[in-house]
Design a protein around this motif. Sequence first.
Motif, PDB file in Angstrom:
ATOM      1  N   UNK A   1       0.539  -7.589  -0.424  1.00 48.42           N
ATOM      2  CA  UNK A   1       1.800  -8.142  -0.922  1.00 48.42           C
ATOM      3  C   UNK A   1       2.861  -8.186   0.173  1.00 48.42           C
ATOM      4  N   UNK A   2       2.843  -7.227   1.098  1.00 49.91           N
ATOM      5  CA  UNK A   2       3.828  -7.233   2.180  1.00 49.91           C
ATOM      6  C   UNK A   2       3.516  -8.273   3.240  1.00 49.91           C
ATOM      7  N   UNK A   3       2.255  -8.527   3.486  1.00 51.07           N
ATOM      8  CA  UNK A   3       1.870  -9.410   4.587  1.00 51.07           C
ATOM      9  C   UNK A   3       1.299 -10.741   4.109  1.00 51.07           C
ATOM     10  N   UNK A   4       1.565 -11.105   2.881  1.00 46.30           N
ATOM     11  CA  UNK A   4       1.017 -12.346   2.337  1.00 46.30           C
ATOM     12  C   UNK A   4       1.455 -13.557   3.162  1.00 46.30           C
ATOM     13  N   UNK A   5       2.752 -13.639   3.468  1.00 50.47           N
ATOM     14  CA  UNK A   5       3.245 -14.789   4.240  1.00 50.47           C
ATOM     15  C   UNK A   5       2.701 -14.794   5.662  1.00 50.47           C
ATOM     16  N   UNK A   6       2.566 -13.621   6.268  1.00 49.10           N
ATOM     17  CA  UNK A   6       1.995 -13.543   7.621  1.00 49.10           C
ATOM     18  C   UNK A   6       0.556 -14.058   7.631  1.00 49.10           C
ATOM     19  N   UNK A   7      -0.219 -13.629   6.638  1.00 49.96           N
ATOM     20  CA  UNK A   7      -1.621 -14.039   6.585  1.00 49.96           C
ATOM     21  C   UNK A   7      -1.733 -15.542   6.318  1.00 49.96           C
ATOM     22  N   UNK A   8      -0.918 -16.084   5.437  1.00 43.09           N
ATOM     23  CA  UNK A   8      -0.961 -17.531   5.158  1.00 43.09           C
ATOM     24  C   UNK A   8      -0.509 -18.337   6.364  1.00 43.09           C
TER      25      UNK A   8
ATOM     26  N   UNK B   1       8.513  -0.779  -8.629  1.00 43.09           N
ATOM     27  CA  UNK B   1       8.004  -1.974  -7.952  1.00 43.09           C
ATOM     28  C   UNK B   1       8.081  -1.816  -6.433  1.00 43.09           C
ATOM     29  N   UNK B   2       9.140  -1.113  -5.977  1.00 45.42           N
ATOM     30  CA  UNK B   2       9.282  -0.907  -4.543  1.00 45.42           C
ATOM     31  C   UNK B   2       8.114  -0.101  -3.992  1.00 45.42           C
ATOM     32  N   UNK B   3       7.719   0.955  -4.696  1.00 44.09           N
ATOM     33  CA  UNK B   3       6.582   1.759  -4.244  1.00 44.09           C
ATOM     34  C   UNK B   3       5.290   0.961  -4.268  1.00 44.09           C
ATOM     35  N   UNK B   4       5.134   0.109  -5.286  1.00 44.79           N
ATOM     36  CA  UNK B   4       3.957  -0.760  -5.335  1.00 44.79           C
ATOM     37  C   UNK B   4       3.925  -1.709  -4.155  1.00 44.79           C
ATOM     38  N   UNK B   5       5.093  -2.258  -3.809  1.00 47.11           N
ATOM     39  CA  UNK B   5       5.175  -3.160  -2.661  1.00 47.11           C
ATOM     40  C   UNK B   5       4.944  -2.390  -1.361  1.00 47.11           C
ATOM     41  N   UNK B   6       5.508  -1.173  -1.273  1.00 48.67           N
ATOM     42  CA  UNK B   6       5.412  -0.385  -0.050  1.00 48.67           C
ATOM     43  C   UNK B   6       3.979   0.002   0.270  1.00 48.67           C
ATOM     44  N   UNK B   7       3.189   0.315  -0.736  1.00 45.73           N
ATOM     45  CA  UNK B   7       1.825   0.762  -0.501  1.00 45.73           C
ATOM     46  C   UNK B   7       0.781  -0.336  -0.686  1.00 45.73           C
ATOM     47  N   UNK B   8       1.215  -1.575  -0.808  1.00 44.14           N
ATOM     48  CA  UNK B   8       0.297  -2.697  -0.961  1.00 44.14           C
ATOM     49  C   UNK B   8       0.417  -3.610   0.253  1.00 44.14           C
ATOM     50  N   UNK B   9      -0.552  -3.527   1.130  1.00 43.71           N
ATOM     51  CA  UNK B   9      -0.517  -4.331   2.357  1.00 43.71           C
ATOM     52  C   UNK B   9      -0.587  -5.827   2.061  1.00 43.71           C
TER      53      UNK B   9
ATOM     54  N   UNK C   1       3.823   0.728  11.771  1.00 47.80           N
ATOM     55  CA  UNK C   1       3.938  -0.729  11.634  1.00 47.80           C
ATOM     56  C   UNK C   1       3.061  -1.448  12.649  1.00 47.80           C
ATOM     57  N   UNK C   2       2.995  -0.934  13.875  1.00 51.99           N
ATOM     58  CA  UNK C   2       2.153  -1.556  14.899  1.00 51.99           C
ATOM     59  C   UNK C   2       0.686  -1.486  14.507  1.00 51.99           C
ATOM     60  N   UNK C   3       0.255  -0.318  14.027  1.00 54.55           N
ATOM     61  CA  UNK C   3      -1.133  -0.188  13.578  1.00 54.55           C
ATOM     62  C   UNK C   3      -1.426  -1.122  12.404  1.00 54.55           C
ATOM     63  N   UNK C   4      -0.479  -1.213  11.491  1.00 53.20           N
ATOM     64  CA  UNK C   4      -0.664  -2.067  10.321  1.00 53.20           C
ATOM     65  C   UNK C   4      -0.754  -3.538  10.717  1.00 53.20           C
ATOM     66  N   UNK C   5       0.129  -3.998  11.593  1.00 51.56           N
ATOM     67  CA  UNK C   5       0.079  -5.393  12.021  1.00 51.56           C
ATOM     68  C   UNK C   5      -1.213  -5.691  12.775  1.00 51.56           C
ATOM     69  N   UNK C   6      -1.630  -4.779  13.633  1.00 47.31           N
ATOM     70  CA  UNK C   6      -2.890  -4.996  14.339  1.00 47.31           C
ATOM     71  C   UNK C   6      -4.044  -5.090  13.350  1.00 47.31           C
TER      72      UNK C   6
END
Length: 166
Positions: free
Chosen positions: A12-19, A2-10, A83-88
């Motif tokens: 799921x990691x940024x759901x709260x940020x997007x909402x 599950x950790x790998x699924x979470x790690x490679x799924x943008x 992380x910076x590229x991902x957040x941007x």
Amino acid sequence: MKFLGWLFSIPSRHYRDMRRYEKGGVGARIFAIILSMLFVGAALGLEYWFLASLMTGGSLGGGIAKVVALIFIGIFFVATFIAALEYCGVYAFTAFAMAIMGVVYKAEKRKALLEKNQKKIENLEAELGTTPSLKYKKLDIFVGIFQILLAVGLFAGAIAVAVLTV
């Protein structure tokens, strides 16, 4: 697993940020800009620290301690850069999606208003109030463009720091 699924799924990691961005107002959009700028600044600062320590002979204690410290600084730099590229990217995508949704909702609202006018129904404002109003389209477009510029600036800044430090 599950950790790998979470790690490679943008999403799921940024759901709260997007909402938070979607439901927030001007403050959420400014927060997105500031957070992305902090990540870019941290990545460039770590790169400079890594390269300056690498070029200086007696920095970080020298010997094996220097090698270990440089490895950790390098790993931290790469993680912060990604992380910076991902957040941007996440905030640019969310901002452009919100701007497009605002345009679509406005067109939907106009279409409903025209249909209601043709039917001569009173209390149009009460009936049209059920359609959500997205009023930050211009700011969303600005945030999206700014995030893309930050991502490009991160690459350019990394190259500039490397060239100027070495």
